[in-house]
Design an enzyme around this catalytic site. Structure first.
Site, mmCIF file in Angstrom:
data_model
loop_
_atom_site.group_PDB
_atom_site.id
_atom_site.type_symbol
_atom_site.label_atom_id
_atom_site.label_comp_id
_atom_site.label_asym_id
_atom_site.label_seq_id
_atom_site.Cartn_x
_atom_site.Cartn_y
_atom_site.Cartn_z
ATOM 1 N N TRP A 233 -9.372 5.658 -0.761
ATOM 2 C CA TRP A 233 -9.683 6.328 -2.075
ATOM 3 C C TRP A 233 -8.877 5.988 -3.047
ATOM 4 O O TRP A 233 -7.966 5.171 -2.996
ATOM 5 C CB TRP A 233 -9.916 7.990 -2.135
ATOM 6 C CG TRP A 233 -8.421 8.755 -1.602
ATOM 7 C CD1 TRP A 233 -7.354 8.681 -2.057
ATOM 8 C CD2 TRP A 233 -8.435 9.169 -0.210
ATOM 9 N NE1 TRP A 233 -6.445 9.133 -1.450
ATOM 10 C CE2 TRP A 233 -7.219 9.478 -0.046
ATOM 11 C CE3 TRP A 233 -9.130 9.000 1.063
ATOM 12 C CZ2 TRP A 233 -6.351 10.267 1.133
ATOM 13 C CZ3 TRP A 233 -8.566 9.797 1.812
ATOM 14 C CH2 TRP A 233 -7.203 10.147 2.168
ATOM 15 N N GLU B 55 -4.708 3.315 -10.918
ATOM 16 C CA GLU B 55 -5.452 1.937 -10.774
ATOM 17 C C GLU B 55 -6.660 2.225 -11.919
ATOM 18 O O GLU B 55 -6.996 0.883 -12.383
ATOM 19 C CB GLU B 55 -6.014 1.897 -9.393
ATOM 20 C CG GLU B 55 -5.206 1.990 -8.316
ATOM 21 C CD GLU B 55 -5.933 1.576 -6.921
ATOM 22 O OE1 GLU B 55 -6.207 0.645 -6.595
ATOM 23 O OE2 GLU B 55 -6.066 2.807 -6.341
ATOM 24 N N CYS C 278 0.756 -1.152 -0.049
ATOM 25 C CA CYS C 278 0.060 0.027 -0.103
ATOM 26 C C CYS C 278 0.949 1.202 0.035
ATOM 27 O O CYS C 278 1.713 1.458 0.868
ATOM 28 C CB CYS C 278 -0.848 -0.031 1.182
ATOM 29 S SG CYS C 278 -1.888 1.375 1.204
ATOM 30 N N ARG D 83 -0.239 4.867 2.827
ATOM 31 C CA ARG D 83 -0.355 4.496 4.353
ATOM 32 C C ARG D 83 0.003 5.733 5.155
ATOM 33 O O ARG D 83 0.126 5.516 6.507
ATOM 34 C CB ARG D 83 0.626 3.166 4.689
ATOM 35 C CG ARG D 83 0.431 1.874 4.262
ATOM 36 C CD ARG D 83 1.380 1.050 4.525
ATOM 37 N NE ARG D 83 2.541 0.917 3.483
ATOM 38 C CZ ARG D 83 3.539 0.163 3.619
ATOM 39 N NH1 ARG D 83 4.034 -0.416 4.927
ATOM 40 N NH2 ARG D 83 4.556 0.092 2.509
HETATM 41 C C1 HEM Z 1 -6.826 6.221 1.841
HETATM 42 C C2 HEM Z 1 -6.402 6.070 0.597
HETATM 43 C C3 HEM Z 1 -5.631 4.881 0.030
HETATM 44 C C4 HEM Z 1 -4.916 4.832 -1.434
HETATM 45 C C5 HEM Z 1 -4.909 5.911 -2.328
HETATM 46 C C6 HEM Z 1 -4.434 3.515 -1.398
HETATM 47 C C7 HEM Z 1 -3.608 2.899 -2.563
HETATM 48 C C8 HEM Z 1 -3.429 1.798 -2.668
HETATM 49 C C9 HEM Z 1 -2.849 1.298 -4.032
HETATM 50 C C10 HEM Z 1 -2.742 2.102 -5.338
HETATM 51 C C11 HEM Z 1 -2.651 0.057 -3.755
HETATM 52 C C12 HEM Z 1 -2.353 -0.994 -4.920
HETATM 53 C C13 HEM Z 1 -3.755 -1.675 -5.500
HETATM 54 C C14 HEM Z 1 -3.388 -2.342 -6.636
HETATM 55 O O1 HEM Z 1 -2.309 -2.308 -7.306
HETATM 56 O O2 HEM Z 1 -4.424 -3.347 -7.086
HETATM 57 C C15 HEM Z 1 -3.100 -0.436 -2.329
HETATM 58 C C16 HEM Z 1 -2.861 -1.729 -1.820
HETATM 59 C C17 HEM Z 1 -3.232 -2.242 -0.802
HETATM 60 N N1 HEM Z 1 -3.866 -1.230 0.285
HETATM 61 FE FE1 HEM Z 1 -3.909 0.886 0.285
HETATM 62 N N2 HEM Z 1 -4.710 2.784 -0.185
HETATM 63 C C18 HEM Z 1 -5.277 3.468 0.597
HETATM 64 C C19 HEM Z 1 -6.034 3.042 1.732
HETATM 65 C C20 HEM Z 1 -5.922 1.811 2.420
HETATM 66 C C21 HEM Z 1 -6.661 1.401 3.610
HETATM 67 C C22 HEM Z 1 -7.585 2.359 4.250
HETATM 68 C C23 HEM Z 1 -6.287 0.015 3.727
HETATM 69 C C24 HEM Z 1 -6.456 -0.937 4.751
HETATM 70 C C25 HEM Z 1 -7.235 -0.401 5.926
HETATM 71 C C26 HEM Z 1 -5.307 -0.190 2.781
HETATM 72 C C27 HEM Z 1 -4.740 -1.544 2.384
HETATM 73 C C28 HEM Z 1 -4.195 -1.900 1.371
HETATM 74 C C29 HEM Z 1 -3.798 -3.353 1.280
HETATM 75 C C30 HEM Z 1 -3.888 -4.484 2.076
HETATM 76 C C31 HEM Z 1 -3.134 -3.517 -0.172
HETATM 77 C C32 HEM Z 1 -2.630 -4.883 -1.010
HETATM 78 C C33 HEM Z 1 -3.748 -5.394 -1.638
HETATM 79 C C34 HEM Z 1 -3.534 -6.597 -2.266
HETATM 80 O O3 HEM Z 1 -2.428 -7.350 -1.586
HETATM 81 O O4 HEM Z 1 -4.208 -7.036 -3.221
HETATM 82 N N3 HEM Z 1 -4.895 0.652 1.898
HETATM 83 N N4 HEM Z 1 -3.278 0.441 -1.906
HETATM 84 N N1 H49 Z 2 -7.472 2.064 -3.675
HETATM 85 C C1 H49 Z 2 -7.401 1.237 -3.304
HETATM 86 N N2 H49 Z 2 -6.988 0.201 -4.339
HETATM 87 C C2 H49 Z 2 -6.837 -1.253 -3.803
HETATM 88 C C3 H49 Z 2 -6.307 -1.585 -2.671
HETATM 89 C C4 H49 Z 2 -6.017 -2.941 -2.462
HETATM 90 C C5 H49 Z 2 -6.476 -3.945 -3.406
HETATM 91 C C6 H49 Z 2 -7.053 -3.531 -4.571
HETATM 92 C C7 H49 Z 2 -7.495 -4.397 -5.818
HETATM 93 N N3 H49 Z 2 -6.017 -5.064 -6.025
HETATM 94 C C8 H49 Z 2 -6.324 -6.272 -7.117
HETATM 95 C C9 H49 Z 2 -6.101 -5.655 -8.409
HETATM 96 C C10 H49 Z 2 -6.777 -6.735 -9.398
HETATM 97 C C11 H49 Z 2 -5.421 -7.429 -9.757
HETATM 98 C C12 H49 Z 2 -4.304 -6.312 -9.465
HETATM 99 N N4 H49 Z 2 -4.991 -5.223 -8.832
HETATM 100 C C13 H49 Z 2 -7.231 -1.970 -4.897
HETATM 101 C C14 H49 Z 2 -8.117 0.676 -2.074
HETATM 102 C C15 H49 Z 2 -9.059 -0.160 -2.024
HETATM 103 C C16 H49 Z 2 -9.436 -0.356 -0.455
HETATM 104 C C17 H49 Z 2 -8.543 0.503 0.546
HETATM 105 S S1 H49 Z 2 -7.643 1.410 -0.437
#
Ligand code: HEM
Ligand code: H49
Length: 351
Positions: free
Chosen positions: A227, A232, A62, A65
């Site tokens: 958000w 994305e 993420c 953070r």
């Molecule tokens: C507040 C604005 C936030 C932004 C802009 C953001 C942005 C992102 C982005 C761009 C990704 C990569 C997603 C992808 O490529 O599919 C990501 C992954 C992730 N985010 Fe954040 N995030 C935010 C908030 C949060 C919150 C609130 C949580 C949890 C409480 C969180 C937990 C995670 C986790 C666990 C992943 C990895 C997901 C996976 O392994 O598929 N994020 N975030």
């Molecule tokens: N901005 C966000 N994007 C996000 C975060 C975690 C996971 C994902 C979805 N990831 C899976 C997709 C599908 C394949 C590669 N990306 C999106 C958030 C989603 C929930 C909190 S932040």
């Protein structure tokens, strides 16, 4: 089930972290550790609240953070009826959406007895048809499951899937999300005419397929939202050939020469599609962050963590944005991918 030593160890490890970070007394920790040995040990709402925020802080993939300590946490562990859970999910959607000024939130359901089958609370259906794929190809399998449960989609490019809720091991129940709960943004460009492409996306990403692991417990249903970062939507969801594959149509609308790679038409179309996404969300008053700002915010997060004597861990491959990655400082710095607890982790699909 007897408290295994690993679960006991994870409970004590979390309580020690919680005591330190929320400044509890030595006496409090001594008493709480005794309770950790009891089979009916349960975390308090305050412990879960801080734990959910720390799990976000520990999420290596993420980039967002910086705001980890402002996560809104709803403790809904007492709900065991599918209809009440549905209503709690609608409340999460409304609270998070907040008419576009998105508020990061997580809702915690009973760790063992509740499961949400959706990948995200709001997502578009996908269909394989004789004339190719309609909608979001990522959703084809889940859309079929919804069909088997009795759901009928309109078969458009943007059908919002129903919420699928399972309690204990009963047959999962599906619930439509009324339109008034689903905020969407039409994608337009400040200079080019993209209107014929009919592109749009939903405002709030709410992940509902990951488990929240804390003190040896796995919350299988713990939907969380933030958000979007513009890339994305603009560099993946609407751009990937196996998703909505809009780059050729965007290039055409821009009048680009798509006959040869070296014109870099794909790159020009990609940039303008991402300009359009950021422009449209801003115009609609819906929170979004561009990848340059997000990378700068992540640097600030690293600085803040070092000031708190904590090491920052991360997964470089996921942290670098898919558009212009090398223009961010993140790209040029190594980062350790150590897994810390509590955290948000993958889990087996319920279907
Ligand atoms: C507040 C604005 C936030 C932004 C802009 C953001 C942005 C992102 C982005 C761009 C990704 C990569 C997603 C992808 O490529 O599919 C990501 C992954 C992730 N985010 Fe954040 N995030 C935010 C908030 C949060 C919150 C609130 C949580 C949890 C409480 C969180 C937990 C995670 C986790 C666990 C992943 C990895 C997901 C996976 O392994 O598929 N994020 N975030
Ligand atoms: N901005 C966000 N994007 C996000 C975060 C975690 C996971 C994902 C979805 N990831 C899976 C997709 C599908 C394949 C590669 N990306 C999106 C958030 C989603 C929930 C909190 S932040």
């Amino acid at each position: 089930m007897a408290t295994t030593t690993t679960v006991l160890h994870e409970r004590i490890e979390f309580l020690t972290l919680y005591k330190k970070e929320t400044k509890q007394s030595e006496e409090w920790l001594k008493e709480r550790k005794k309770e950790a040995h009891l089979p009916d040990f349960t975390l308090t709402t305050d412990e879960l609240t801080h734990g959910a925020r720390v799990a976000w802080r520990n999420s290596n993939k993420c980039i967002g953070r910086l705001f980890w300590n402002s996560l809104n946490v709803f403790d809904q562990r007492h709900l065991l009826n599918e209809v009440e859970i549905y209503e709690a999910l609608l409340h999460h959607i409304d609270f998070a959406t907040n008419n576009g000024k998105i508020r990061p939130a997580i809702t915690l359901f009973d760790p063992k007895r509740v499961r949400v089958w959706n990948h995200q609370l709001i997502r578009y259906a996908g269909y394989e048809t004789d004339d190719g794929i309609v909608g979001d190809s990522d959703s084809i399998e889940f859309t079929k499951i919804c069909g088997n449960l009795g759901w009928q989609g309109a078969r458009s490019n943007y059908d919002v899937l129903p919420l699928v809720i399972q309690v204990d091991n009963r047959e999962p129940m599906f619930f439509e999300i009324p339109e008034k709960h689903v905020l969407e943004v039409a994608i337009t460009h400040p200079d080019y005419d993209f209107s014929k492409l009919n592109m749009k996306w939903y405002a709030v990403p709410i992940i509902s397929s990951m488990r929240f692991n804390i003190a040896g417990v796995d919350f299988q249903a713990a939907p969380f939202n933030g958000w979007y970062m513009g890339t994305e939507i603009g560099a993946r969801n609407l751009a990937d050939t196996y998703r909505y594959n809009f780059l050729p149509k965007v290039a055409e609308a821009m009048g680009l020469d798509t006959s040869m790679n070296a014109s870099l038409w794909k790159d020009r179309a990609l940039v303008e599609l991402n300009v359009a996404v950021l422009h449209s969300y801003k115009k609609a008053g819906v929170s979004i962050v561009d990848h340059h700002t997000a990378a700068q915010q992540f640097q600030l997060f690293q600085k803040q963590e070092h000031a708190s004597n904590r090491d920052v861990t991360g997964n470089w491959v996921w942290l670098v944005p898919p558009l212009s990655p090398a223009t961010t400082d993140l790209y040029h710095e190594p980062i350790a991918n150590t897994i810390k607890k509590p955290n948000y982790l993958y889990q087996q699909q319920p279907f």
